[in-house]
Scaffold this active site. Sequence first.
Site, PDB file in Angstrom:
ATOM      1  N   HIS A 121      44.467  -9.347  34.566  1.00 52.85           N
ATOM      2  CA  HIS A 121      45.270  -8.144  34.562  1.00 52.85           C
ATOM      3  C   HIS A 121      45.219  -7.013  33.208  1.00 52.85           C
ATOM      4  CE1 HIS A 121      47.468  -9.847  37.988  1.00 52.85           C
ATOM      5  NE2 HIS A 121      47.556 -11.123  37.297  1.00 52.85           N
ATOM      6  N   THR A 173      40.304 -18.570  20.886  1.00 47.45           N
ATOM      7  CA  THR A 173      40.460 -17.281  20.956  1.00 47.45           C
ATOM      8  C   THR A 173      39.517 -16.551  20.210  1.00 47.45           C
ATOM      9  OG1 THR A 173      41.952 -17.040  19.053  1.00 47.45           O
ATOM     10  CG2 THR A 173      43.064 -17.208  21.273  1.00 47.45           C
ATOM     11  N   LYS A 174      38.535 -17.167  19.443  1.00 51.37           N
ATOM     12  CA  LYS A 174      37.623 -16.732  18.580  1.00 51.37           C
ATOM     13  C   LYS A 174      36.410 -17.776  18.428  1.00 51.37           C
ATOM     14  CE  LYS A 174      39.645 -17.891  14.494  1.00 51.37           C
ATOM     15  NZ  LYS A 174      40.284 -17.326  12.951  1.00 51.37           N
ATOM     16  N   LYS A 191      37.888 -29.423  10.268  1.00 52.22           N
ATOM     17  CA  LYS A 191      36.970 -30.058   9.364  1.00 52.22           C
ATOM     18  C   LYS A 191      35.398 -29.915   9.924  1.00 52.22           C
ATOM     19  CE  LYS A 191      36.806 -35.070  10.627  1.00 52.22           C
ATOM     20  NZ  LYS A 191      37.328 -36.259  10.223  1.00 52.22           N
TER      21      LYS A 191
END
Length: 193
Positions: A121, A173-174, A191
Amino acid sequence: MIKSVILFFRFILSGLNYLFNLLMFKVNGVEVNSFLINGRILVRNKGSIKLGAGFTANSGKMINPIGGDTCLRLICSIDGMLHIHENVGISNSTIVCWDKIIIHKNVLIGGGCKIWDTNFHSINSIDRLNGDMSIKTSPIEIMESVFIGANCTILKGVSIGENSVIAAGSVVTKDIPSNQIWGGNPAVFIKKI
């Protein structure tokens, strides 16, 4: 005697599931080589889905209760390209492709994961009310030998480097570099491997 009857019915059910999945792939135009699916998969393909040799999956509540979802879902829209390379294993997860998702060989994806290359959306309320005309998408690439733990969410525009591990329940998200362990919401570096 009872054990023999149970084994017989499991064999019959396994054969019926194989035929169901083969039909699901054919009807939806999925390019597939060899596969082993425990349970029944759900496919909706209006774009391009390709599955490499040795694709394995668990699909169903009784097959793998860890995932919590009812089945494995592969959903590809008109402009989407979902390409899963050789020897990938997925359990009770949902992959939605509106743009491009590439999963390289030897990747394992745990139960209940969500991999979405779209926002679904618009973030603008006016756009949402007027038909969601500006929905953002961005490709996802998961490199070789990545392990994604159960109940992770991989969001649009993400690349995960080879051999990396994503801890269970994480939201990615990255981009994640190769040979690292990440976890959390949002996922952060834990780590090096």
